[in-house]
Design a protein around this motif. Structure first.
Motif, PDB file in Angstrom:
ATOM      1  N   SER A   1      11.607  36.654  22.076  1.00  0.00           N
ATOM      2  CA  SER A   1      11.582  35.262  22.529  1.00  0.00           C
ATOM      3  C   SER A   1      10.537  35.015  23.611  1.00  0.00           C
ATOM      4  CB  SER A   1      12.966  34.870  23.071  1.00  0.00           C
ATOM      5  OG  SER A   1      13.300  35.658  24.207  1.00  0.00           O
ATOM      6  N   GLY A   2       9.844  36.080  24.023  1.00  0.00           N
ATOM      7  CA  GLY A   2       8.801  35.942  25.021  1.00  0.00           C
ATOM      8  C   GLY A   2       9.242  36.216  26.443  1.00  0.00           C
ATOM      9  N   ASP A   3      10.521  36.573  26.643  1.00  0.00           N
ATOM     10  CA  ASP A   3      11.004  36.886  27.989  1.00  0.00           C
ATOM     11  C   ASP A   3      10.414  38.202  28.472  1.00  0.00           C
ATOM     12  OD1 ASP A   3      12.512  34.606  27.967  1.00  0.00           O
ATOM     13  OD2 ASP A   3      14.402  35.612  27.465  1.00  0.00           O
ATOM     14  N   LEU A   4      10.080  38.254  29.737  1.00  0.00           N
ATOM     15  CA  LEU A   4       9.498  39.457  30.320  1.00  0.00           C
ATOM     16  C   LEU A   4      10.574  40.508  30.561  1.00  0.00           C
ATOM     17  CD1 LEU A   4       6.963  40.790  31.501  1.00  0.00           C
ATOM     18  CD2 LEU A   4       7.533  39.723  33.695  1.00  0.00           C
ATOM     19  N   LEU A   5      10.281  41.749  30.180  1.00  0.00           N
ATOM     20  CA  LEU A   5      11.235  42.845  30.336  1.00  0.00           C
ATOM     21  C   LEU A   5      10.734  43.945  31.263  1.00  0.00           C
ATOM     22  CD1 LEU A   5      12.273  43.196  26.576  1.00  0.00           C
ATOM     23  CD2 LEU A   5      13.495  41.949  28.385  1.00  0.00           C
ATOM     24  N   GLY A   6       9.420  44.071  31.390  1.00  0.00           N
ATOM     25  CA  GLY A   6       8.882  45.131  32.229  1.00  0.00           C
ATOM     26  C   GLY A   6       7.407  44.942  32.479  1.00  0.00           C
ATOM     27  N   ALA A   7       6.929  45.581  33.555  1.00  0.00           N
ATOM     28  CA  ALA A   7       5.514  45.528  33.915  1.00  0.00           C
ATOM     29  C   ALA A   7       5.078  46.937  34.311  1.00  0.00           C
ATOM     30  CB  ALA A   7       5.282  44.557  35.060  1.00  0.00           C
ATOM     31  N   LEU A   8       4.191  47.515  33.519  1.00  0.00           N
ATOM     32  CA  LEU A   8       3.749  48.894  33.698  1.00  0.00           C
ATOM     33  C   LEU A   8       2.307  48.929  34.193  1.00  0.00           C
ATOM     34  CD1 LEU A   8       4.244  52.040  33.009  1.00  0.00           C
ATOM     35  CD2 LEU A   8       3.047  51.518  30.868  1.00  0.00           C
ATOM     36  N   THR A   9       2.057  49.659  35.274  1.00  0.00           N
ATOM     37  CA  THR A   9       0.680  49.878  35.722  1.00  0.00           C
ATOM     38  C   THR A   9       0.271  51.304  35.380  1.00  0.00           C
ATOM     39  OG1 THR A   9       1.451  50.493  37.945  1.00  0.00           O
ATOM     40  CG2 THR A   9       0.790  48.206  37.591  1.00  0.00           C
ATOM     41  N   VAL A  10      -1.011  51.472  35.038  1.00  0.00           N
ATOM     42  CA  VAL A  10      -1.525  52.755  34.574  1.00  0.00           C
ATOM     43  C   VAL A  10      -2.727  53.164  35.424  1.00  0.00           C
ATOM     44  CG1 VAL A  10      -2.330  54.074  32.578  1.00  0.00           C
ATOM     45  CG2 VAL A  10      -0.864  52.066  32.237  1.00  0.00           C
ATOM     46  N   SER A  11      -2.686  54.384  35.953  1.00  0.00           N
ATOM     47  CA  SER A  11      -3.790  54.908  36.760  1.00  0.00           C
ATOM     48  C   SER A  11      -4.467  56.049  36.011  1.00  0.00           C
ATOM     49  CB  SER A  11      -3.277  55.427  38.110  1.00  0.00           C
ATOM     50  OG  SER A  11      -2.613  54.412  38.824  1.00  0.00           O
ATOM     51  N   PHE A  12      -5.798  56.090  36.071  1.00  0.00           N
ATOM     52  CA  PHE A  12      -6.587  57.107  35.377  1.00  0.00           C
ATOM     53  C   PHE A  12      -7.345  57.987  36.364  1.00  0.00           C
ATOM     54  CE2 PHE A  12      -6.192  53.502  32.503  1.00  0.00           C
ATOM     55  CZ  PHE A  12      -5.864  54.091  31.299  1.00  0.00           C
ATOM     56  N   ASP A  13      -7.666  59.221  35.932  1.00  0.00           N
ATOM     57  CA  ASP A  13      -8.518  60.078  36.748  1.00  0.00           C
ATOM     58  C   ASP A  13      -9.964  59.928  36.281  1.00  0.00           C
ATOM     59  OD1 ASP A  13      -8.860  61.621  34.434  1.00  0.00           O
ATOM     60  OD2 ASP A  13      -7.568  63.256  35.119  1.00  0.00           O
ATOM     61  N   GLU A  14     -10.880  60.695  36.898  1.00  0.00           N
ATOM     62  CA  GLU A  14     -12.308  60.552  36.588  1.00  0.00           C
ATOM     63  C   GLU A  14     -12.653  60.999  35.175  1.00  0.00           C
ATOM     64  OE1 GLU A  14     -11.447  64.420  38.641  1.00  0.00           O
ATOM     65  OE2 GLU A  14     -11.020  62.292  39.006  1.00  0.00           O
ATOM     66  N   GLU A  15     -11.765  61.721  34.532  1.00  0.00           N
ATOM     67  CA  GLU A  15     -12.002  62.155  33.157  1.00  0.00           C
ATOM     68  C   GLU A  15     -11.387  61.207  32.141  1.00  0.00           C
ATOM     69  OE1 GLU A  15     -10.799  66.189  32.659  1.00  0.00           O
ATOM     70  OE2 GLU A  15     -11.929  66.912  34.387  1.00  0.00           O
ATOM     71  N   GLY A  16     -10.808  60.117  32.634  1.00  0.00           N
ATOM     72  CA  GLY A  16     -10.230  59.124  31.729  1.00  0.00           C
ATOM     73  C   GLY A  16      -8.821  59.441  31.278  1.00  0.00           C
ATOM     74  N   ARG A  17      -8.187  60.418  31.918  1.00  0.00           N
ATOM     75  CA  ARG A  17      -6.817  60.756  31.559  1.00  0.00           C
ATOM     76  C   ARG A  17      -5.841  60.013  32.470  1.00  0.00           C
ATOM     77  NH1 ARG A  17      -6.845  67.113  32.068  1.00  0.00           N
ATOM     78  NH2 ARG A  17      -7.659  66.409  34.089  1.00  0.00           N
ATOM     79  N   VAL A  18      -4.675  59.740  31.937  1.00  0.00           N
ATOM     80  CA  VAL A  18      -3.662  59.022  32.699  1.00  0.00           C
ATOM     81  C   VAL A  18      -3.009  59.965  33.708  1.00  0.00           C
ATOM     82  CG1 VAL A  18      -1.484  57.768  32.572  1.00  0.00           C
ATOM     83  CG2 VAL A  18      -3.210  57.432  30.798  1.00  0.00           C
ATOM     84  N   VAL A  19      -2.995  59.556  34.975  1.00  0.00           N
ATOM     85  CA  VAL A  19      -2.388  60.397  36.009  1.00  0.00           C
ATOM     86  C   VAL A  19      -1.110  59.776  36.573  1.00  0.00           C
ATOM     87  CG1 VAL A  19      -4.492  61.564  36.710  1.00  0.00           C
ATOM     88  CG2 VAL A  19      -3.902  59.367  37.751  1.00  0.00           C
ATOM     89  N   GLY A  20      -0.947  58.470  36.406  1.00  0.00           N
ATOM     90  CA  GLY A  20       0.237  57.814  36.949  1.00  0.00           C
ATOM     91  C   GLY A  20       0.643  56.603  36.143  1.00  0.00           C
ATOM     92  N   LEU A  21       1.942  56.480  35.890  1.00  0.00           N
ATOM     93  CA  LEU A  21       2.491  55.302  35.215  1.00  0.00           C
ATOM     94  C   LEU A  21       3.678  54.822  36.043  1.00  0.00           C
ATOM     95  CD1 LEU A  21       2.122  57.625  32.547  1.00  0.00           C
ATOM     96  CD2 LEU A  21       1.774  55.350  31.586  1.00  0.00           C
ATOM     97  N   ARG A  22       3.646  53.556  36.405  1.00  0.00           N
ATOM     98  CA  ARG A  22       4.714  52.987  37.240  1.00  0.00           C
ATOM     99  C   ARG A  22       5.271  51.765  36.529  1.00  0.00           C
ATOM    100  NH1 ARG A  22       0.671  55.153  40.160  1.00  0.00           N
ATOM    101  NH2 ARG A  22       1.248  56.574  41.859  1.00  0.00           N
ATOM    102  N   ASN A  23       6.532  51.874  36.105  1.00  0.00           N
ATOM    103  CA  ASN A  23       7.148  50.845  35.275  1.00  0.00           C
ATOM    104  C   ASN A  23       8.176  50.059  36.079  1.00  0.00           C
ATOM    105  OD1 ASN A  23       7.447  49.466  32.861  1.00  0.00           O
ATOM    106  ND2 ASN A  23       9.066  50.801  32.111  1.00  0.00           N
TER     107      ASN A  23
END
Length: 307
Positions: free
Chosen positions: A261-283
């Motif tokens: 229905s379009g209701d918001l359920l979560g907001a995730l931020t993603v952090s990357f290192d210098e090699e383009g790999r994900v180092v942090g996810l905060r939900n």
């Protein structure tokens, strides 16, 4: 009409940017700004005529934020699960409230706001005034009512502490968007093996449900555990019609999870290192911390309904 009423709309963005960096909470920052404006309005009505409105607004807001942070720290000691800041949408054209438009720098990132929780209120205030606003120590000392020497010590301790934990990689906008698009594509595929290849060896996943939404009670460490957890979320959310919308949160790549229905359920931020790999996810899935982003759905009820 007082001078504060005349310049109200021009002062609010500056005041909010200070209060939000100090508190990591949109709701608490808005309360501080409102209280500061009322205090300044009363003072102006009593004949106070400041030479510099921005400096006055900064001083009043910072002092109130220091007091608010002290009481907020007490409440956060009994917080259920992991505490994460309230996400701020920083994509141009996506914020309905002009007062929430803040200059994006490292001090606004979700990771940095979490790190700043370990500082004392005065250390945090001095760091923000110096790092984000470029104040000199004489002006900072006047704002926080401490000596210049003490303020220099506060800043030195804060910077040393934050440098030890902050990411040293800041991608260009094009590189950031490229990495975020690749991550989203793999997440939507829901295959843990593919997702695992995008994650750094020291990746960590945090979730903040505040006891009001189903969330991991402790951080997850390592690519295997994080990849399997995210893949499991995708497998459960897919049949329920959950959708992922890419956006920018606190200057970082982010994903908004919404219901059919379009209701918001979560907001995730993603952090990357210098090699383009994900180092942090905060939900962030605590519904109380998503209200400023739009209509919020009941994630717990939706998940329970799925069996």
């Amino acid at each position: 009409m007082t001078v504060i009423a005349e310049y109200h709309d021009e002062l609010r963005p500056l005041m909010f940017s200070i209060a939000y960096r100090m508190l990591g909470s949109v709701a608490e920052a808005e309360d501080v700004v409102q209280e500061a404006l009322l205090k300044m309005t009363r003072a102006a009505s009593d004949g106070v005529e400041p030479d510099n409105l921005d400096a006055w607004a900064t001083t009043v807001t910072t002092r109130l934020a220091i007091d608010t942070l002290r009481s907020a720290r007490v409440r956060r000691e009994s917080y259920v699960g992991e505490w994460l800041p309230e996400p701020l949408r920083t994509t141009v054209g996506h914020d309905d409230d002009p007062a929430h438009r803040v200059e994006v720098d490292d001090s606004i990132s979700t990771a940095m706001l979490v790190l700043m929780e370990t500082l004392t209120p005065h250390e945090r205030a001095v760091f923000i005034l110096r790092e984000a606003l470029g104040y000199d120590y004489a002006d900072i000392a006047a704002v926080v009512e401490q000596s210049e020497t003490t303020c220099r010590q506060h800043f030195s301790r804060a910077r040393k502490h934050l440098e030890a934990g902050r990411s040293r990689f800041r991608a260009s906008t094009s590189r950031r968007d490229e990495l975020a698009a690749a991550f989203l594509a793999v997440v939507q595929g829901g295959r843990a093996e593919e997702l695992e290849r995008l994650l750094a060896d020291d990746v960590v996943f945090w979730a903040d449900g505040g006891g009001k939404a189903p969330a991991a009670t402790h951080p997850l460490h390592g690519p295997v555990a994080v990849a399997r957890f995210i893949a499991g979320l995708v497998r459960r959310g897919g049949p329920l019609g959950f959708r992922l919308e890419p956006t920018i949160l606190n200057g970082e790549p982010g994903l908004l999870t919404t219901s059919p229905s379009g209701d918001l359920l979560g907001a995730l931020t993603v952090s990357f290192d210098e090699e383009g790999r994900v180092v942090g996810l905060r939900n962030q899935i605590n519904p109380d911390k998503l209200q400023h982003l739009g209509q919020v759905g009941d994630l717990r009820t939706l998940m329970q309904g799925a069996g």
